[in-house]
Design a protein around this motif. Structure first.
Motif, PDB file in Angstrom:
ATOM      1  N   ALA A 145     -70.955  -8.075  31.348  1.00 20.59           N
ATOM      2  CA  ALA A 145     -71.049  -8.703  30.299  1.00 20.59           C
ATOM      3  C   ALA A 145     -70.613  -9.979  29.961  1.00 20.59           C
ATOM      4  O   ALA A 145     -70.912 -10.684  30.754  1.00 20.59           O
ATOM      5  N   LEU A 146     -68.924  -9.427  30.559  1.00 21.09           N
ATOM      6  CA  LEU A 146     -68.447 -10.854  30.263  1.00 21.09           C
ATOM      7  C   LEU A 146     -67.479 -11.331  31.321  1.00 21.09           C
ATOM      8  O   LEU A 146     -67.797 -12.417  31.474  1.00 21.09           O
ATOM      9  N   ALA A 147     -68.134 -10.155  32.727  1.00 22.47           N
ATOM     10  CA  ALA A 147     -67.750 -10.822  34.312  1.00 22.47           C
ATOM     11  C   ALA A 147     -68.508 -12.543  34.144  1.00 22.47           C
ATOM     12  O   ALA A 147     -68.369 -13.027  35.208  1.00 22.47           O
ATOM     13  N   VAL A 148     -69.977 -12.182  33.350  1.00 23.07           N
ATOM     14  CA  VAL A 148     -70.871 -13.646  33.691  1.00 23.07           C
ATOM     15  C   VAL A 148     -70.514 -15.026  33.449  1.00 23.07           C
ATOM     16  O   VAL A 148     -70.491 -15.889  33.635  1.00 23.07           O
ATOM     17  N   ALA A 149     -69.583 -14.466  32.638  1.00 23.61           N
ATOM     18  CA  ALA A 149     -69.314 -15.922  31.658  1.00 23.61           C
ATOM     19  C   ALA A 149     -68.321 -17.048  32.701  1.00 23.61           C
ATOM     20  O   ALA A 149     -68.688 -18.245  33.344  1.00 23.61           O
ATOM     21  N   PRO A 150     -67.140 -16.381  33.085  1.00 25.42           N
ATOM     22  CA  PRO A 150     -66.420 -16.843  33.840  1.00 25.42           C
ATOM     23  C   PRO A 150     -67.707 -17.353  34.959  1.00 25.42           C
ATOM     24  O   PRO A 150     -67.203 -18.373  35.716  1.00 25.42           O
ATOM     25  N   ILE A 154     -68.106 -20.820  36.665  1.00 24.00           N
ATOM     26  CA  ILE A 154     -67.604 -21.285  37.677  1.00 24.00           C
ATOM     27  C   ILE A 154     -69.012 -21.988  38.935  1.00 24.00           C
ATOM     28  O   ILE A 154     -68.709 -23.672  39.227  1.00 24.00           O
ATOM     29  N   ALA A 155     -70.081 -21.677  38.125  1.00 19.68           N
ATOM     30  CA  ALA A 155     -71.149 -22.230  38.839  1.00 19.68           C
ATOM     31  C   ALA A 155     -71.472 -23.787  38.622  1.00 19.68           C
ATOM     32  O   ALA A 155     -72.067 -24.666  38.984  1.00 19.68           O
ATOM     33  N   ALA A 156     -71.295 -23.729  37.387  1.00 17.54           N
ATOM     34  CA  ALA A 156     -71.419 -24.990  36.672  1.00 17.54           C
ATOM     35  C   ALA A 156     -70.797 -25.835  36.750  1.00 17.54           C
ATOM     36  O   ALA A 156     -70.587 -27.051  37.120  1.00 17.54           O
ATOM     37  N   TYR A 157     -69.392 -25.671  36.416  1.00 19.21           N
ATOM     38  CA  TYR A 157     -68.171 -27.075  36.440  1.00 19.21           C
ATOM     39  C   TYR A 157     -67.237 -26.431  37.775  1.00 19.21           C
ATOM     40  O   TYR A 157     -67.441 -26.766  38.787  1.00 19.21           O
ATOM     41  N   ASN A 165     -57.851 -24.493  32.943  1.00 19.13           N
ATOM     42  CA  ASN A 165     -57.601 -24.110  31.569  1.00 19.13           C
ATOM     43  C   ASN A 165     -57.161 -22.400  31.597  1.00 19.13           C
ATOM     44  O   ASN A 165     -57.049 -21.993  30.227  1.00 19.13           O
ATOM     45  N   GLY A 166     -56.437 -22.161  32.383  1.00 15.56           N
ATOM     46  CA  GLY A 166     -55.337 -20.794  32.528  1.00 15.56           C
ATOM     47  C   GLY A 166     -56.080 -19.259  32.583  1.00 15.56           C
ATOM     48  O   GLY A 166     -55.172 -18.329  33.211  1.00 15.56           O
ATOM     49  N   LYS A 169     -56.482 -16.434  39.600  1.00 16.01           N
ATOM     50  CA  LYS A 169     -56.169 -15.057  39.801  1.00 16.01           C
ATOM     51  C   LYS A 169     -55.392 -13.657  39.446  1.00 16.01           C
ATOM     52  O   LYS A 169     -55.737 -13.037  39.080  1.00 16.01           O
ATOM     53  N   THR A 170     -53.667 -14.729  38.815  1.00 14.12           N
ATOM     54  CA  THR A 170     -52.584 -14.223  38.819  1.00 14.12           C
ATOM     55  C   THR A 170     -53.090 -13.500  37.364  1.00 14.12           C
ATOM     56  O   THR A 170     -53.430 -12.183  37.066  1.00 14.12           O
ATOM     57  N   ARG A 171     -54.057 -14.055  36.731  1.00 15.88           N
ATOM     58  CA  ARG A 171     -54.331 -13.607  35.052  1.00 15.88           C
ATOM     59  C   ARG A 171     -54.311 -12.380  35.412  1.00 15.88           C
ATOM     60  O   ARG A 171     -54.658 -11.737  34.592  1.00 15.88           O
ATOM     61  N   ALA A 172     -55.121 -13.201  35.811  1.00 19.01           N
ATOM     62  CA  ALA A 172     -57.190 -12.202  35.918  1.00 19.01           C
ATOM     63  C   ALA A 172     -56.178 -10.668  35.933  1.00 19.01           C
ATOM     64  O   ALA A 172     -56.785  -9.220  35.709  1.00 19.01           O
TER      65      ALA A 172
END
Lengths: 256, 119
Positions: A145-150, A154-157, A165-166, A169-172
């Motif tokens: 469910a958390l992965a839906v937020a990013p 990605i889809a809207a912005y 905003n930080g 891929k590396t941080r993830a």
């Protein structure tokens, strides 16, 4: 009308079969011995997590190694997709720059709604994961469910907004590794105090401040939440790189 | 008080069923994409949000459910999320279809193109 006749025949056949079979099924009146054993040792006993969500405690206590390997399979899938889309340092930098055809995302209606909904999704996913020992759900479901937020961002912005905003891929990947490391450490902690690997009770306290936390269940759920959410986010970020940039990589324009 | 909540919830669930039926019929029978989108949104708002709120009221008004506040809270939160997301999704679909000029239609007035002409 021609379609109706087979439909009626199928319906009558199913209903007739159900009517014929239903009285012949054996009736289950008491708990089976195996179910009784699990209930005694995961909910009522002294050495149990005392979690009302017995499925979760069985999943991480009796079938813990199995669940650990299931998690490992998921990580292999993530690593596989990261390998498919692997980029070197210069290509990664090129993928972060906005393309010329990028027009700024979807309309303002979608953008404003996304802002509100992303916050709500974060709250709901955290509640699914951190209540995993009390209510149905758990780390994997919460992380998905958390992965839906990013994905919504990605889809809207665009993926560029997320990276500016930080959250790149590396941080993830770092977050995902923290989650996996946490699961491994929590699994190994009982060895230090003379327990078995992945043992829950009595190594971890079932209650802190008279709040039921279900021993090691809450730690497993939290780290799994982090690992699954961040792993999916890394793959989504890679998939969101525009095709034109990938074609440029394939032609070798960036490497030169 | 609890009986009022119970019957209010039950009525809202029935309204949801009726809206779902109308939405499904409209989706099959309406002439073009935009009007069908309207029918689909009737199906999501009337057929998902209203019954979800109804389930919440019904759970609050019933005294036989073991975890009625948890059920009611989850229903209300889910209902609010769908209430926010469904119109935005329908808007995005309609905007994309208009921008890609994929749908054959004969509108009486087309505000979006008029606004775009002034830009």
């Amino acid at each position: 009308m021609k379609k109706l006749i087979p439909l009626v025949i199928i319906l009558v056949a199913i209903l007739g079969l159900a009517y014929y079979i239903a009285p012949k099924l054996p009736q289950q009146t008491d708990v089976r011995p195996l179910g009784e054993f699990y209930l005694q040792n995961s909910y009522f006993g002294d050495y149990s997590a005392r979690s009302p969500e017995v499925v979760t405690s069985i999943l991480w206590d009796y079938r813990g190694v199995d669940t650990l390997f299931e998690t490992a399979v998921f990580f292999l899938a993530i690593i596989g997709s990261l390998t498919l889309f692997r980029l070197n340092k210069r290509q990664e930098k090129a993928a972060k720059q906005k393309t010329e055809e990028f027009t700024g995302g979807l309309t303002i209606v979608v953008k404003s709604v996304t802002k509100i909904i992303v916050v709500m999704i974060l709250a709901v996913s955290a509640s699914i994961a951190l209540h995993g020992h009390l209510t149905p759900g758990g780390g994997f479901q919460g992380g998905s469910a958390l992965a839906v937020a990013p994905l919504l961002i990605i889809a809207a912005y665009s993926k560029y907004t997320l990276e500016e905003n930080g959250l790149d891929k590396t941080r993830a990947l770092i977050l995902r590794s923290i989650g996996l490391l946490g699961i491994a450490l929590v699994a190994l902690v009982p060895l230090l105090s003379g327990g078995f690997i992945m043992q829950n009770q009595p190594v971890f306290p079932a209650e802190i401040d008279s709040q039921l936390i279900g021993g090691s269940l809450i730690y497993y759920n939290f780290f799994e939440f982090l690992a699954v959410g961040a792993g999916f986010t890394a793959v989504f970020l890679l998939l969101a790189i525009p095709e034109s940039i990938f074609k440029r990589f394939l032609r070798g324009d960036v490497d030169e | 008080m609890s009986e009022v909540l119970f019957y209010l919830g039950a009525i809202m669930i029935i309204i949801g069923g009726i809206c779902d039926l109308f939405g499904a019929i409209g989706l099959l029978r309406f002439p073009n994409f935009y009007v069908r989108l309207h029918a689909a949104t009737v199906g999501t708002i009337g057929g998902a949000v209203v019954p979800l709120f109804g389930v919440g009221f019904l759970a609050l008004g019933s005294n036989f459910l073991p975890h009625k506040y948890a059920i009611a809270g989850a229903s209300f939160v889910t209902g609010i999320i769908v209430l926010l997301a469904a119109p935005a999704g329908a808007h995005a679909l309609a905007y994309a279809a208009h921008k890609a000029k994929l749908v054959q239609w004969n509108p009486k007035c087309d505000h979006l193109t008029e606004v775009k002409k002034h830009d």
